[in-house]
Design an enzyme around this catalytic site. Sequence first.
Site, PDB file in Angstrom:
ATOM      1  N   TRP A   1       0.854  -1.188   0.000  1.00 12.59           N
ATOM      2  CA  TRP A   1       0.000   0.000   0.000  1.00 12.59           C
ATOM      3  C   TRP A   1       0.899   1.251   0.000  1.00 12.59           C
ATOM      4  CZ3 TRP A   1      -0.362   3.896   3.747  1.00 12.59           C
ATOM      5  CH2 TRP A   1      -1.359   4.842   3.483  1.00 12.59           C
TER       6      TRP A   1
ATOM      7  N   ASP B   1     -15.407   9.613  -0.103  1.00 10.61           N
ATOM      8  CA  ASP B   1     -16.045   8.808   0.939  1.00 10.61           C
ATOM      9  C   ASP B   1     -16.777   9.682   1.971  1.00 10.61           C
ATOM     10  OD1 ASP B   1     -16.628   6.757   2.645  1.00 10.61           O
ATOM     11  OD2 ASP B   1     -14.560   6.116   2.967  1.00 10.61           O
TER      12      ASP B   1
ATOM     13  N   ARG C   1     -10.351  -2.593   7.742  1.00  5.37           N
ATOM     14  CA  ARG C   1     -10.903  -1.241   7.849  1.00  5.37           C
ATOM     15  C   ARG C   1     -12.367  -1.298   8.324  1.00  5.37           C
ATOM     16  NH1 ARG C   1     -11.954   3.589   3.517  1.00  5.37           N
ATOM     17  NH2 ARG C   1     -11.101   5.237   4.754  1.00  5.37           N
TER      18      ARG C   1
ATOM     19  N   LYS D   1     -15.742   7.311  -8.829  1.00  9.41           N
ATOM     20  CA  LYS D   1     -14.515   6.691  -8.316  1.00  9.41           C
ATOM     21  C   LYS D   1     -14.948   5.417  -7.593  1.00  9.41           C
ATOM     22  CE  LYS D   1     -10.694   7.615  -5.111  1.00  9.41           C
ATOM     23  NZ  LYS D   1     -10.147   8.635  -4.202  1.00  9.41           N
ATOM     24  N   TRP D   2     -14.530   4.277  -8.122  1.00  9.39           N
ATOM     25  CA  TRP D   2     -14.941   2.963  -7.587  1.00  9.39           C
ATOM     26  C   TRP D   2     -13.790   2.429  -6.746  1.00  9.39           C
ATOM     27  CZ3 TRP D   2     -18.312  -0.994 -10.553  1.00  9.39           C
ATOM     28  CH2 TRP D   2     -18.291  -2.243  -9.922  1.00  9.39           C
ATOM     29  N   ASP D   3     -14.007   2.403  -5.452  1.00  3.57           N
ATOM     30  CA  ASP D   3     -12.944   2.040  -4.520  1.00  3.57           C
ATOM     31  C   ASP D   3     -13.112   0.596  -4.045  1.00  3.57           C
ATOM     32  OD1 ASP D   3     -10.769   2.408  -2.853  1.00  3.57           O
ATOM     33  OD2 ASP D   3     -11.555   4.206  -1.875  1.00  3.57           O
ATOM     34  N   MET D   4     -12.062   0.048  -3.444  1.00  4.41           N
ATOM     35  CA  MET D   4     -12.118  -1.294  -2.859  1.00  4.41           C
ATOM     36  C   MET D   4     -11.022  -1.332  -1.799  1.00  4.41           C
ATOM     37  SD  MET D   4     -10.761  -4.858  -3.691  1.00  4.41           S
ATOM     38  CE  MET D   4     -11.537  -6.424  -3.342  1.00  4.41           C
ATOM     39  N   ASN D   5     -11.430  -1.249  -0.531  1.00  2.00           N
ATOM     40  CA  ASN D   5     -10.450  -0.975   0.512  1.00  2.00           C
ATOM     41  C   ASN D   5     -10.047  -2.148   1.393  1.00  2.00           C
ATOM     42  OD1 ASN D   5      -9.673   1.854   0.242  1.00  2.00           O
ATOM     43  ND2 ASN D   5     -11.855   2.227   0.488  1.00  2.00           N
TER      44      ASN D   5
ATOM     45  N   CYS E   1     -10.061   2.248  -8.236  1.00  2.00           N
ATOM     46  CA  CYS E   1      -9.227   2.543  -7.080  1.00  2.00           C
ATOM     47  C   CYS E   1      -9.361   1.354  -6.136  1.00  2.00           C
ATOM     48  CB  CYS E   1      -9.751   3.818  -6.415  1.00  2.00           C
ATOM     49  SG  CYS E   1      -8.958   4.237  -4.862  1.00  2.00           S
TER      50      CYS E   1
ATOM     51  N   ASP F   1      -2.330   5.628  -3.061  1.00  2.00           N
ATOM     52  CA  ASP F   1      -2.738   6.564  -2.011  1.00  2.00           C
ATOM     53  C   ASP F   1      -1.586   7.445  -1.582  1.00  2.00           C
ATOM     54  OD1 ASP F   1      -5.388   6.182  -1.808  1.00  2.00           O
ATOM     55  OD2 ASP F   1      -5.333   4.868  -0.055  1.00  2.00           O
TER      56      ASP F   1
HETATM   57  C1  DGJ Z   1      -8.929   4.861  -0.418  1.00  2.00           C
HETATM   58  C2  DGJ Z   1      -8.695   5.710  -1.627  1.00  2.00           C
HETATM   59  O1  DGJ Z   1      -7.536   5.353  -2.290  1.00  2.00           O
HETATM   60  C3  DGJ Z   1      -8.676   7.170  -1.193  1.00  2.00           C
HETATM   61  O2  DGJ Z   1      -8.362   7.980  -2.271  1.00  2.00           O
HETATM   62  C4  DGJ Z   1     -10.021   7.497  -0.628  1.00  2.00           C
HETATM   63  O3  DGJ Z   1     -10.997   7.388  -1.617  1.00  2.00           O
HETATM   64  C5  DGJ Z   1     -10.325   6.585   0.552  1.00  2.00           C
HETATM   65  N1  DGJ Z   1     -10.182   5.198   0.195  1.00  2.00           N
HETATM   66  C6  DGJ Z   1     -11.715   6.822   1.070  1.00  2.00           C
HETATM   67  O4  DGJ Z   1     -12.072   5.935   2.027  1.00  2.00           O
END
Ligand code: DGJ
Length: 741
Positions: free
Chosen positions: A200, A368, A444, A477-481, A527, A549
């Site tokens: 990361w 977010d 998270r 913006k399609w995120d996946m955390n 993302c 990030d």
């Molecule tokens: C991770 C993304 O990479 C960030 O840019 C941001 O959108 C955060 N998640 C939001 O939770």
Amino acid sequence: MSIVFSETTRTFHLYNQEISYIMTVLPNGHMGQLYFGKRVHHKEDYSYLYETMPRPMTSYVSEGDTSLSLEHVKQEYGVYGTTDYRRPAIEIKQENGSTICDFRYQGHEIMNGKPELPGLPATYTEDEEEAQTLCLTLQDPLTGAELMLFYTIFARGGILARSARVTNKGTCELHLTTAMSLCMDLPDCDYEWLQFSGAWARERHLKVRRLEQGIQAVDSRRGNSSHEHNPFIVLKRPEAGEFQGEVIGFSLIYSGNFLAQAEVDTHDTTRVLMGIHPMGFDWMLEKGECFQTPEAVMVYSGQGLNGMSQTFHRLYQKRLARGYWRDKARPILNNNWEATYFDFTEERLIEIAGKARDCGVELFVLDDGWFGERNDDHAGLGDWVANPQRLPHGITGLAEQIEELGMKFGLWFEPEMVNKNSDLYRKHPDWILSTPGRSASHGRNQYVLDFSRKEVVDCIYEMMAKILSEAKVSYIKWDMNRSITECYSAALPPERQGEVFHRYILGVYDLYDRLNRNFPQVLFESCASGGGRFDPGILYYAPQGWASDDSDAAERLKIQYGTSFCYPISCIGSHVSVTPNHQVFRNTPLHTRANVAYFGTFGYELDLNKLTEEEQELVKEQIVFMKEYRELLQFGTFYRLVSPFEGNITCWMVVNEEKTEVIVGWYRTLCHVNMPYTRVRLHGLNPDFCYEDQNSKTSYYGDELMNIGLITSDGMSGQVERNTGEYGDFSSRIYVLKAVR
Ligand code: DGJ
């Protein structure tokens, strides 16, 4: 470009002006690999390339015959256990417990163009003249399993796209436990192996090592292609560099678990395998069912790494990315994440957006925190409805206000995730991936929705489509955390649990596809906590991706440089953020932050109100610059010139097709006293054109710039830069050169 089959020698030759790929039907009916590399003359017979030699300890295929052992023969799609001991391209577990297969050539078809891969991202053609595809059909007589191997050769570029399809044409249930997209046996191992690895916030760092006997591999078993490794490797001859020498790039168009591996045997031949990771993979094929692998792309270049990268860039920019935004310069955006994190109100957002508009920004993105009970990262995921406390006029009202300001509006989603503290989870606790009887792990504070289930994807689609239909949303913006650690679906029987990882990714692709089709003008940016799913699979649906990030300019040099080996500049999301930087707490000059971010889809990740007036003026100039040159920056031919992985200087450039406009980005990490004279040799110019440096107004012929170089040293002792405020650590320069006739 041509695909020729010789009936007499049962040999296939696929070639265009740059490459030849030659294979033949072996005496036992298996497919043998003869050659892949620079184009050679076409002949009927290349049988001298089929090498066999009696060796001690060899097992032989047929009784009484010692002429054929597969142990040392180069093959197209190797199977373990039929005298071949290397890792296999395919393995099928049968009812009697055996995994041995014996795929024999049955026939082939040569077609113009390229067939689609159902449900999967893949390269494509726009007209049939652009490529030809060979489909080989093989069969395992005992099980009735049919294997189709697809090879597409494009008219332009050293590109070969490959995939495989297995169909159960027998009567018994089969379990496909390995099905690689590509198997490439090479006759020697005189290569260096390049991989793009990290973690990361430091994704896709270049790592190089000598290929050695044994197995070297990169992979992901996290359900996404991952921050750790990218589904892309390169084999290059030791003497090859950025501009010369032989290299082969291998790229997998897939976003889930993958394996990219080279096995060098003790006779120094190399087998490259690339595809879905076999670990835990088990796809049940009932009678009549088939399985299609993802596509893998091989690119051969005789012009070094830049030659390979430019071929990938063209292919992925024009024949993998699709839709309305494919060829369009990307809007300059301002994202509120690093400006506010979760701490915002509608009023605050309008304040940020207003200043962005004044500076020339075109798209405001709300990140977010806008939905459900999402006041921090413990709640709300899964409830894709605006939080009325924060947004009293909803997304529709906010989008209208942004549009009234004269900008487009973009919105963040994390469609695949859910918090336990959400209405969605309370209603459907069984919709998360988790193993019965065991606790579900979180990352998270969130859980992964079971996207292998159509009803789950349907439900998320409905929520997203409602917002997109009601509000003027131009960008997502399609995120996946988080990654997946317990991949078990409550909806599938035990014997199908080995399918869940892949079915999950098919569900992700399905959701993307529905949104693409029904909202074709929405620009998608992928993302995954930055660059955790930066792969060609996602590029098919989202023409740009947030690369990392880590928004610090100095860190970004390595990330963007590494990313450029496979991925075009038009897909690399890169923004200017504040100092001290939020990830590394480093101070870098504002102009350097922009000079790095220009080589990507440009934007700002901060509240411009918080900059001084002088800085705001500089931002306005940066935006004017980007608007003028973004076509060139995003779609020009990109060259890496000096690597941040090797020293204090980084340099790269873009040049337009006509070779009349050039932009060079030059960056120095640390400043030293009394530094040496330095030059950088440019590439890809017309030697006879005279180019004028738009800043210094000095002119040089293209041959001077390419052979002598552009002088980049600091005048006598840093004086030049001191005068322009560019002296010190993290300094940088942009050179704009234009042909004057
Ligand atoms: C991770 C993304 O990479 C960030 O840019 C941001 O959108 C955060 N998640 C939001 O939770």
